[in-house]
Motif scaffolding. Structure first.
Motif, short mmCIF file in Angstrom:
data_model
loop_
_atom_site.label_atom_id
_atom_site.label_comp_id
_atom_site.label_asym_id
_atom_site.label_seq_id
_atom_site.Cartn_x
_atom_site.Cartn_y
_atom_site.Cartn_z
N LYS A 102 0.92 -1.26 -0.04
CA LYS A 102 0.00 0.10 -0.01
C LYS A 102 1.06 1.30 -0.02
O LYS A 102 0.69 2.18 -0.67
CB LYS A 102 -0.81 0.06 1.22
CG LYS A 102 -2.18 -0.97 1.02
CD LYS A 102 -3.06 -0.65 2.39
CE LYS A 102 -4.55 -1.50 2.08
NZ LYS A 102 -5.30 -1.37 3.37
N ASN A 103 1.94 1.36 0.69
CA ASN A 103 2.74 2.42 0.82
C ASN A 103 3.53 2.69 -0.60
O ASN A 103 3.77 3.71 -0.80
CB ASN A 103 3.80 2.16 1.93
CG ASN A 103 3.09 2.17 3.19
OD1 ASN A 103 2.21 2.86 3.57
ND2 ASN A 103 3.69 1.86 4.39
N ALA A 104 3.84 1.62 -1.21
CA ALA A 104 4.53 1.68 -2.40
C ALA A 104 3.54 1.97 -3.55
O ALA A 104 3.99 2.97 -4.29
CB ALA A 104 4.94 0.34 -2.73
N ILE A 105 2.19 1.83 -3.52
CA ILE A 105 1.40 2.03 -4.41
C ILE A 105 1.19 3.79 -4.19
O ILE A 105 1.15 4.55 -5.13
CB ILE A 105 -0.05 1.65 -4.35
CG1 ILE A 105 -0.02 0.08 -4.61
CG2 ILE A 105 -1.02 2.30 -5.11
CD1 ILE A 105 -1.08 -0.89 -4.40
N GLN A 106 0.76 4.24 -2.86
CA GLN A 106 0.96 5.63 -2.63
C GLN A 106 2.04 6.40 -3.22
O GLN A 106 1.92 7.56 -3.60
CB GLN A 106 0.50 5.72 -1.23
CG GLN A 106 -0.83 5.26 -0.96
CD GLN A 106 -1.05 5.26 0.42
OE1 GLN A 106 -0.16 5.23 1.41
NE2 GLN A 106 -2.17 5.02 0.93
N ALA A 107 3.42 5.85 -3.01
CA ALA A 107 4.61 6.59 -3.20
C ALA A 107 4.76 6.61 -4.96
O ALA A 107 5.43 7.53 -5.27
CB ALA A 107 5.77 5.72 -2.61
N THR A 108 4.03 5.71 -5.47
CA THR A 108 4.15 5.74 -7.05
C THR A 108 2.85 6.23 -7.68
O THR A 108 2.65 6.08 -9.00
CB THR A 108 4.35 4.22 -7.61
OG1 THR A 108 3.31 3.24 -7.18
CG2 THR A 108 5.79 3.82 -7.01
N ASP A 109 2.09 6.98 -6.90
CA ASP A 109 0.83 7.34 -7.35
C ASP A 109 1.02 8.27 -8.75
O ASP A 109 0.15 8.30 -9.69
CB ASP A 109 0.16 7.93 -6.14
CG ASP A 109 -1.23 8.53 -6.61
OD1 ASP A 109 -1.98 7.63 -7.40
OD2 ASP A 109 -1.85 9.46 -6.17
N LYS A 110 2.02 9.21 -8.59
CA LYS A 110 2.16 10.15 -9.62
C LYS A 110 3.10 9.86 -10.78
O LYS A 110 3.73 10.73 -11.51
CB LYS A 110 2.64 11.78 -8.99
CG LYS A 110 1.36 12.22 -8.14
CD LYS A 110 1.74 13.43 -7.55
CE LYS A 110 0.65 13.77 -6.38
NZ LYS A 110 0.89 15.36 -6.14
#
Length: 469
Positions: free
Chosen positions: A376-384
């Motif tokens: 989840k943290n990785a998804i949020q870090a690669t959001d943009k």
């Protein structure tokens, strides 16, 4: 102690040799002077009372024709007589056994003898361990007129003295070796006695911890200096225990204050929209309106949604407050991690297990929670990111299981890296910052570890290490 004994032994040996040599030289000189005085008196008596020849330079060989050998034998000295020019007239050296040196007296000795107010010159030399003492003086007739030059030579064989010195040094050396061995033994036992107490103190100091009860040092036998050190350490332990207790109380109070602030802050967030919704509903709600039922339903959904947020906040703090139960069961890691990843729909999440099957004693639910939180943290870090990529790897290293989650997101800034695992810390606009803190508690409860490397603009790699058993 050993070095001092060794240096003292060497210095005493050197001084002994030097002193022995000086005493030998002084003894030989004094002995020679006594023999010289006796020989001169005998020659003077011979010239005054016992000769019938006229006392002059030419008659000296005749006067001492046989007498010179008697005088030489009695005094054990070589006697040579020269004229005033330094040419040999008569010598006591037996030509049958020794070679007679017919060389005249050197010019420098004649000059020195003429200038000497005492009318005597003393010379010493040594050849092949044999010492030679020689004296040159004038021979006078009864009227004190110079009629010749007398050379008296005393031969001293130092081989016996050197042998005695060597034997003495050997005995002295044996004594010093014995002293040296005794010094080594004393130094060993003394240092062992001292270091045993110091070793006990150092071991206790190494075991000293702020977060546990530390034992005091008890020594039955110790020097006064060690006793003072032990007493200082025991006093420090008492003070450390009091400080640790105060610090623990302070930390607990601070933790409760911070938790209370965080709970209040998180609860206020949904309360504000709830208040605004109720106020808006109160102003605009008309029971006679045809859409009153729809508006009431919309109002109820808004309130329920905010209530759910508050409930999730309470659950999150409750989960964080209690330590995870250490439940262990034999699970197949590869399939469990795949199951945890199946809930995500993102196509850029890649899974790379290095083995087809991998078993370990862990809690399946907690493992899913760890993987889910990191992804989840990785998804949020690669959001943009334009081309996001998240890779999950599972492998074994010795007796440990490793789960590596990497992304090509924005990375973590240098100034916040030390705060990543702190409760209530987050770099996101939403959330309470308890996710990484909770999974860190879970991992450490299983004697594992979690670490990360990150570079801004490049990405982050989280590595979880857990024991298989």
């Amino acid at each position: 102690m050993i070095l001092l004994v060794l240096l003292a032994s060497i210095l005493i040996l050197v001084v002994t040799v030097y002193q022995y040599d000086e005493q030998t030289k002084d003894y030989n000189i004094q002995r020679f002077e006594r023999k010289e005085a006796t020989t001169k008196q005998t020659i003077e008596l011979e010239l005054k009372n016992k000769t019938t020849y006229s006392v002059n330079t030419q008659n000296l060989p005749k006067i001492f024709q046989e007498r010179i050998f008697e005088i030489s034998s009695i005094n054990k000295m070589n006697i040579s007589m020269y004229d005033l020019q330094g040419d040999l007239l008569k010598s006591s050296i037996a030509s049958a056994f020794e070679k007679i040196d017919n060389k005249p007296i050197p010019e420098n000795i004649l000059n020195e003898l003429a200038q000497n107010s005492n009318h005597k010159i003393f010379k010493t030399r040594e050849e092949k361990g044999i010492g030679y003492q020689s004296s040159f003086s004038f021979i006078h007739d009864p009227k004190f007129k110079r009629i010749g030059i007398l050379e008296l030579q005393f031969t001293q064989d130092n081989s016996e003295i050197e042998k005695e010195l060597k034997e003495f040094m050997q005995r002295l050396g044996l004594v010093y070796i014995l002293m040296f061995l005794i010094a080594i033994a004393l130094a060993y036992f003394l240092s062992s006695y001292i270091t045993r107490s110091i070793k006990t103190i150092s071991d206790k100091m190494e075991q000293t911890r702020l977060n546990k009860r530390n034992e005091k040092i008890i020594l039955n036998k110790a020097s006064s200096e060690i006793g003072i050190l032990v007493e200082a350490y025991n006093n420090m332990i008492d003070e450390l225990g009091e400080s640790a207790a105060k610090l623990a109380r302070s930390e607990r109070e601070q933790a409760w204050r911070e938790m209370a602030k965080q709970v209040a802050h998180e609860i206020k967030n949904p309360l504000t929209p709830m208040r605004l919704t109720v106020q808006s509903f109160e102003r605009r709600f008309d029971p006679l309106d045809e859409k009153a039922k729809e508006k009431l339903k919309e109002f109820s959904q808004t309130l329920i949604q905010q209530i759910d947020v508050m409930s999730s906040i309470a659950s999150a703090f409750s989960d964080f407050a209690k330590m995870p139960t250490q439940k262990k069961e034999q699970i197949e890691i590869i399939s469990v991690v795949k199951f945890a990843l199946d809930i995500f729909n993102e196509s850029y999440i890649k899974y790379y297990p290095e083995e087809t099957e991998l078993h370990a004693n862990l809690d399946k639910t907690q493992l899913i929670r760890i993987v889910t939180n990191l992804v989840k943290n990785a998804i949020q870090a690669t959001d943009k990111e334009e081309n996001p990529l998240i890779e999950v790897k599972v492998l074994t290293e010795d007796n440990n299981l490793k789960i590596i989650v990497s992304d090509n997101g924005k990375g973590i800034a240098e100034d916040v890296k030390d705060l990543i695992f702190e409760p209530k810390f987050t770099t996101k606009t939403s959330g309470m910052g308890l996710g990484l803190a909770m999974i860190k508690n879970i991992i450490e409860a299983y004697d594992g570890s979690i670490s990360f490397t990150s570079k801004e603009g490049v990405g982050t790699i989280f590595t979880v290490t857990l024991p298989k058993k």
